[in-house]
Design an enzyme around this catalytic site. Structure first.
Site, mmCIF file in Angstrom:
data_model
loop_
_atom_site.group_PDB
_atom_site.id
_atom_site.type_symbol
_atom_site.label_atom_id
_atom_site.label_comp_id
_atom_site.label_asym_id
_atom_site.label_seq_id
_atom_site.Cartn_x
_atom_site.Cartn_y
_atom_site.Cartn_z
ATOM 1 N N GLY A 102 58.900 77.962 -25.510
ATOM 2 C CA GLY A 102 60.156 77.539 -24.889
ATOM 3 C C GLY A 102 61.093 76.924 -25.913
ATOM 4 N N ALA A 103 61.084 77.504 -27.124
ATOM 5 C CA ALA A 103 61.780 76.874 -28.257
ATOM 6 C C ALA A 103 63.230 77.304 -28.409
ATOM 7 C CB ALA A 103 61.015 77.163 -29.549
ATOM 8 N N ASP A 132 56.384 86.100 -22.994
ATOM 9 C CA ASP A 132 56.240 85.336 -21.751
ATOM 10 C C ASP A 132 54.882 84.649 -21.829
ATOM 11 O OD1 ASP A 132 55.707 84.449 -19.195
ATOM 12 O OD2 ASP A 132 56.248 86.328 -18.201
ATOM 13 N N VAL A 133 54.872 83.315 -21.793
ATOM 14 C CA VAL A 133 53.605 82.591 -21.968
ATOM 15 C C VAL A 133 52.611 82.873 -20.841
ATOM 16 C CG1 VAL A 133 54.536 80.716 -23.381
ATOM 17 C CG2 VAL A 133 54.488 80.476 -20.876
ATOM 18 N N SER A 166 55.483 65.436 -17.517
ATOM 19 C CA SER A 166 56.766 64.915 -17.027
ATOM 20 C C SER A 166 56.497 63.681 -16.190
ATOM 21 C CB SER A 166 57.454 65.971 -16.153
ATOM 22 O OG SER A 166 58.537 65.419 -15.444
ATOM 23 N N ALA A 171 52.123 70.909 -11.111
ATOM 24 C CA ALA A 171 51.858 71.552 -12.406
ATOM 25 C C ALA A 171 51.810 70.516 -13.528
ATOM 26 C CB ALA A 171 52.932 72.601 -12.701
ATOM 27 N N LYS A 172 52.737 69.554 -13.498
ATOM 28 C CA LYS A 172 52.797 68.572 -14.585
ATOM 29 C C LYS A 172 51.637 67.579 -14.509
ATOM 30 C CE LYS A 172 56.425 69.960 -16.876
ATOM 31 N NZ LYS A 172 56.181 70.761 -18.097
ATOM 32 N N TYR A 215 56.409 71.632 -9.232
ATOM 33 C CA TYR A 215 56.558 71.145 -10.614
ATOM 34 C C TYR A 215 55.701 69.898 -10.858
ATOM 35 C CZ TYR A 215 59.275 69.615 -14.771
ATOM 36 O OH TYR A 215 59.682 69.220 -16.021
#
Ligand code: NAP
Length: 255
Positions: A15-16, A65-66, A144, A159-160, A156
């Site tokens: 995601g750089a 795509d990761v 996060s 996931a985090k 989210y």
């Protein structure tokens, strides 16, 4: 030099292309690492690599795509062949698909899980043989403050929070190979992601920043460089006794 024997370490930053990932790529390159800037769109990742090179660093760009196992395997093979063994991995790629539970689609749930959890799993597995071979590795996962719960982000935040468990488990499993695994959990950072949040909730971005700043002890929102500084420490040679930690970088304390 970032490597012990004078060889620069090679870092993959996912995601750089922009935001925190671009900041982390720039910082690790300034620390002396060769950086592989990986993102969905190779052309955007190339802009990050170009900026690193223009600043005197060493970088390449990868489009992948990761969440795609073949793409991840090919990416790590390419990095190893073109730059050397990737022994630093920053799992930063991320998306939001916010909605309250009753309006969240299954697709919104699964996409968020795929990028953050499946993606970090695949990249960590792909990097591990190189780290084991080198007897050295640094994995930093982007969690996060939303892991603590945040309205509209059931997917989210799950996931985090999941990434925190993933981090601690890998730290236990991989310590014997000289691999440390930590998470950085940012608070409000000014990027395209938080601009999208403002748009979703119908608040002017500057107003959102003002509101957020008023609740943050240091009195401002974060910048990608704030996160990059924390990642830089955790990725450094000297941080070999710090593992399985979650570092909140949020301008104040978090549980
Ligand atoms: P951002 O500006 O949206 O950048 C994320 C990058 O990841 C984008 O370039 C995106 O590409 C890329 N990406 C998305 N899905 C991908 C995939 N499947 N494979 C490869 N790359 C992919 O986000 P950011 O604010 O810098 O956030 C970076 C990380 O920090 C994320 O994990 C985020 O959850 C976390 N974080 C951010 C904040 C914040 O306040 N900004 C707070 C806490 C945690 P596209 O643009 O093409 O989708």
């Amino acid at each position: 030099m970032a490597g012990t024997a004078g060889t620069p370490r090679v870092a993959v930053v996912t995601g750089a292309a922009q935001g925190i990932g671009a900041g982390v790529a720039a910082r690790l390159a300034a620390d002396g690492m060769t950086v592989a800037a990986l993102d969905l769109d190779e052309a955007s990742a190339q802009a990050t690599a170009d900026a690193v090179i223009a600043a005197g660093g060493s970088a390449l760009s990868i489009g992948a795509d990761v969440a795609d196992p073949e793409a991840v395997a090919a990416a790590f093979e390419r990095v190893a062949a073109e730059a050397g063994p990737p022994t630093v991995l920053v799992n930063n790629a991320g998306i939001i698909r916010d909605n309250v539970l009753q309006r969240m689609s299954l697709d919104d749930w699964e996409q968020v899980m795929a990028v953050h959890l499946r993606g970090s799993f695949l990249t960590s597995q792909a990097a591990l043989p190189h780290m084991r071979e080198a007897g050295f590795g640094r994995i930093v996962n982007l969690s996060s403050t939303s892991a603590l719960g945040n309205r509209g982000q059931a997917n989210y935040s799950a996931a985090k929070a999941g990434l925190q468990g993933f981090t601690k488990t890998l730290a236990i499993e991989l310590g014997r190979y000289g691999v440390t695994v930590n998470a950085v959990a940012p608070g409000f950072i000014h990027t395209a992601m938080t601009e999208a949040t403002a748009a979703r909730i119908g608040v002017d971005f500057d107003d959102l920043v003002r509101q957020a700043s008023a609740t943050i002890p240091v009195g401002r929102v974060g910048r990608p460089e704030d996160i990059a500084h924390a990642v830089s420490f955790l990725a450094s040679e000297g941080a070999g006794f710090v593992s399985g930690q979650v570092l909140y970088v949020a301008g104040g304390p978090k549980d």
